[in-house]
Design a protein around this motif. Structure first.
Motif, short mmCIF file in Angstrom:
data_model
loop_
_atom_site.label_atom_id
_atom_site.label_comp_id
_atom_site.label_asym_id
_atom_site.label_seq_id
_atom_site.Cartn_x
_atom_site.Cartn_y
_atom_site.Cartn_z
N SER A 463 -9.15 1.29 -0.40
CA SER A 463 -8.89 1.71 0.97
C SER A 463 -8.62 0.48 1.83
O SER A 463 -8.79 -0.66 1.39
N GLY A 464 -8.19 0.71 3.07
CA GLY A 464 -7.91 -0.39 3.97
C GLY A 464 -7.03 0.06 5.12
O GLY A 464 -6.14 0.89 4.94
N GLY A 465 -7.30 -0.50 6.29
CA GLY A 465 -6.53 -0.12 7.47
C GLY A 465 -5.24 -0.89 7.58
O GLY A 465 -4.72 -1.43 6.59
N GLU A 466 -4.70 -0.94 8.80
CA GLU A 466 -3.44 -1.64 9.03
C GLU A 466 -3.56 -3.10 8.61
O GLU A 466 -4.66 -3.65 8.50
N ASP A 467 -2.39 -3.75 8.41
CA ASP A 467 -2.33 -5.17 8.07
C ASP A 467 -3.27 -5.96 8.99
O ASP A 467 -3.20 -5.79 10.22
N PRO A 468 -4.20 -6.76 8.43
CA PRO A 468 -4.29 -7.20 7.02
C PRO A 468 -5.20 -6.36 6.14
O PRO A 468 -5.38 -6.67 4.96
N GLY A 469 -5.82 -5.30 6.71
CA GLY A 469 -6.79 -4.53 5.95
C GLY A 469 -6.22 -3.89 4.68
O GLY A 469 -6.95 -3.69 3.71
N CYS A 470 -4.94 -3.57 4.69
CA CYS A 470 -4.30 -2.93 3.54
C CYS A 470 -3.99 -3.92 2.42
O CYS A 470 -3.44 -3.53 1.39
N ARG A 471 -4.34 -5.20 2.62
CA ARG A 471 -3.98 -6.23 1.65
C ARG A 471 -5.21 -6.81 0.95
O ARG A 471 -5.27 -8.00 0.63
N ALA A 472 -6.18 -5.98 0.68
CA ALA A 472 -7.41 -6.42 0.03
C ALA A 472 -7.16 -6.75 -1.44
O ALA A 472 -6.15 -6.34 -2.04
N CYS A 473 -8.11 -7.49 -2.03
CA CYS A 473 -8.00 -7.84 -3.45
C CYS A 473 -8.13 -6.58 -4.32
O CYS A 473 -8.95 -5.70 -4.05
N MET A 474 -7.32 -6.53 -5.38
CA MET A 474 -7.43 -5.45 -6.36
C MET A 474 -8.82 -5.48 -6.98
O MET A 474 -9.39 -6.55 -7.23
N GLU A 475 -9.37 -4.30 -7.22
CA GLU A 475 -10.70 -4.17 -7.80
C GLU A 475 -10.57 -3.98 -9.31
O GLU A 475 -9.97 -3.00 -9.77
N TRP A 476 -11.10 -4.95 -10.08
CA TRP A 476 -10.95 -4.90 -11.53
C TRP A 476 -12.23 -4.52 -12.27
O TRP A 476 -12.21 -4.35 -13.49
N GLU A 477 -13.35 -4.40 -11.56
CA GLU A 477 -14.59 -3.98 -12.22
C GLU A 477 -14.56 -2.47 -12.43
O GLU A 477 -14.40 -1.71 -11.47
#
Length: 581
Positions: A463-477
């Motif tokens: 999840s994540g809001g408008e830029d920059p919130g939508c640019r979070a790190c991919m979750e690999w766990e």
């Protein structure tokens, strides 16, 4: 009458669908006309003084609150065509529609009729065939995976250790993408779209410093070559992002202008209003918006044009990329894009050219510029209805029906249909973190026409809001990924590939919109699918005449269902069905 019936002998009302077929569309006021027949023949086909026209009934392909759309495909034997329409009103009155007006009977004078002079194959819209069967995955390289920590920029933070900001770095790179290609294959992806990879100052890389160099944070050219080859070995196409509307502040020609001002040999590379250059509080030169660090390039300048066209050719020729996504494409002159297409298609005829345009884009989609645009009219309708729930079902039906009739069918088949991106809030956030709504969004997107694109991480519940919130790190766990949502998206992609009609080969049409339930069908010559989606937080009961006295397989439960005279369907809150007839 002019507002009740609408047609002109131009796109999107008439066009060459392929080298032998012409498609024609008529718009009429809702329920004003009950039947439309096309009057047509070769303009030179006469017997004595009588024009030897034919009549063929047109199909109503969609309706909104205000408009009925009618279409037909014909094959002119000599590629030439004169045509008109015989309309029968709801009151059984006949109206003959021609370019010169309306008649009660079919006129004798051929000059009255609309003209399609000649079906030239060279004029037809042609996009790469592979795009119709592609499911894209957009990757923001800085945030997808850190595969080589030796490349980390100064100040790189531990992966996912804090929220994204406009200036922080987490070290995503090409090796990280290479390490997870099999993850994409498992999901069903066969196309990746990378936001800019060229040398730049920012974490987003839309402020290019050197268009011929890889940003050192991501790796080098050999690593990129390995990435492309690794993708191709797995049947995945690769599309790069080109920022030709503007450069970055540290682009060498702009730095020369800052240093030498009016004496710079590069001063005409940009749209500078006056000297000396000012950057604050607003730039005294054209820029992306009013962002002084992104000066607008003058694409009408011959040196700028050559430089950028060389860039377009270089990455296709040297690295075998499969397409270009073109940033802020609507603010660049059409002449440049026509030359751009010629350069790219000469190197790789089946390269995909995608423009970033957020509005009605027909002027760019006439076959001489782009293969497709980012289909934000589709995006807006889907988000407003399913995620934000600010739109009722009829308004949604109207919105998508209009989208389908804005462009020719062969344009719709390769439209880039996204739900979110690095420029918008993520769909889960837009849907108030309700994953039931997110599932409806994916179901509609992946059963619609066009070439769908997923934004990295949405499939596992990022999840994540408008830029920059939508640019979070991919979750690999694994424990932090929604495996159920992943499996759901994976299944939809698989059906899109395996079931004829689920994806791009089926004709799409809404059947009804009742309350907050929508029903639509996908149909081929041998297959029919009926989708029922309930966009409401309570059970809905609907009657669906199309299923009366029919037997069908429901795909999600894999059960055979037989309906009686009254096909009553109960759909649970945010539930869905897909009936295969």
């Amino acid at each position: 009458m002019l507002t009740d019936i609408r047609h002109r002998a131009i796109l999107p009302y008439v066009y060459g669908k392929n080298k032998e077929t012409v498609e024609i569309m008529l718009e009429t006021k809702k329920e004003f006309i009950k039947k439309v027949e096309l009057i047509y023949a070769d303009p030179y086909h006469f017997k004595e003084k009588d024009w030897q026209y034919q009549l063929s009934e047109m199909k109503r392909t969609g309706s909104t609150r205000d408009i009925d759309y009618w279409k037909i495909q014909i094959k002119p034997p000599y590629r030439r065509l004169r045509y008109g329409f015989r309309c029968t009103t709801a009151q059984n009155k006949t109206i003959i529609v021609t370019e010169r007006g309306y008649f009660e009977e079919i006129p004798k004078e051929i000059g009255n009729f609309y003209c399609f002079p000649y079906l030239h194959e060279a004029d037809n819209f042609r996009a790469p065939k592979w795009v119709k069967d592609t499911v894209w995955y957009q990757i923001f390289p800085e945030r997808f995976a850190n595969g080589d920590s030796s490349l980390n920029p100064k100040g790189t933070l531990p992966w996912g250790s804090t929220n994204p900001t406009p200036t922080n770095f987490f070290g995503g790179d090409f090796q990280g993408i290479i390490d997870h290609l099999d993850y994409l294959v498992n999901l069903g992806i066969n196309g990746i779209y990378l936001t800019p990879i060229f040398k730049a100052y920012s974490n987003h890389k839309y402020d290019t410093i050197d268009y011929f160099e890889i940003d050192p944070q991501f790796g080098d050219k050999e690593t990129f070559r390995r990435l492309v080859k690794g993708c191709h070995a797995r049947g995945i196409k690769v599309m790069l992002d080109a920022v030709f509307n503007h450069s970055g502040f540290y682009f060498e020609p702009f730095q020369d202008v800052l240093e030498n001002q009016e004496d710079s040999r590069y001063k005409d590379w940009f749209h500078i209003w006056d000297f000396p250059i000012e950057t604050e509080p607003k730039p005294n030169y054209d820029a992306f918006g009013f962002v002084s660090t992104m000066p607008k390039l003058n694409t009408a300048n011959s040196e700028v044009k050559k430089y950028l066209l060389d860039v377009a050719e270089y990455w296709v020729k040297e690295f075998d990329i499969d397409g270009w996504r073109l940033d802020v494409a609507n603010e660049i002159d059409h002449s440049f894009w026509r030359e751009f297409r010629q350069v790219v298609k000469k190197v790789k005829p089946d390269a995909y050219i995608l423009g970033e345009i957020w509005h009605d884009s027909l002027p760019w989609l006439e076959g001489d510029q782009f293969d497709a645009v980012m289909n934000y009219p589709f995006t807006n309708g889907a988000i407003e209805f399913f995620a934000r729930q600010r739109m009722d079902s009829q308004t949604f039906v109207d919105s998508i029906t209009n989208v389908l009739h804005m462009y020719p069918q062969n344009v719709n088949e390769v439209a880039f249909n996204l739900l979110d991106s690095h420029d918008t809030a993520r769909i889960l956030t837009l849907a108030d973190n309700d994953k039931r709504r997110a599932r409806l969004l994916y179901l509609f997107q992946l059963s619609f026409l066009g070439s769908p694109c997923l934004y990295y991480g949405d499939e596992i519940g990022l999840s994540g809001g408008e830029d920059p919130g939508c640019r979070a790190c991919m979750e690999w766990e694994d424990e932090n990924q929604d495996q159920s949502l992943f499996s759901f998206v994976q299944q939809l992609i698989q059906w899109r590939k395996e079931i004829k009609g689920f994806g791009n080969s089926g004709e799409f049409q809404f059947l009804t919109g009742q309350g907050n339930v929508i029903v639509y069908e996908k149909r081929t010559n041998t297959n029919r699918l009926i989708f029922v989606l309930n966009n409401e937080d309570k059970q809905q009961d609907i009657i669906l005449d199309e299923l009366a006295n029919r037997s069908a397989k429901e795909l999600f439960t894999n059960r055979q269902v037989t309906f009686q005279d009254q096909a009553k369907i109960s759909v649970q809150a945010y539930g869905y069905f897909c009936f295969q007839l």
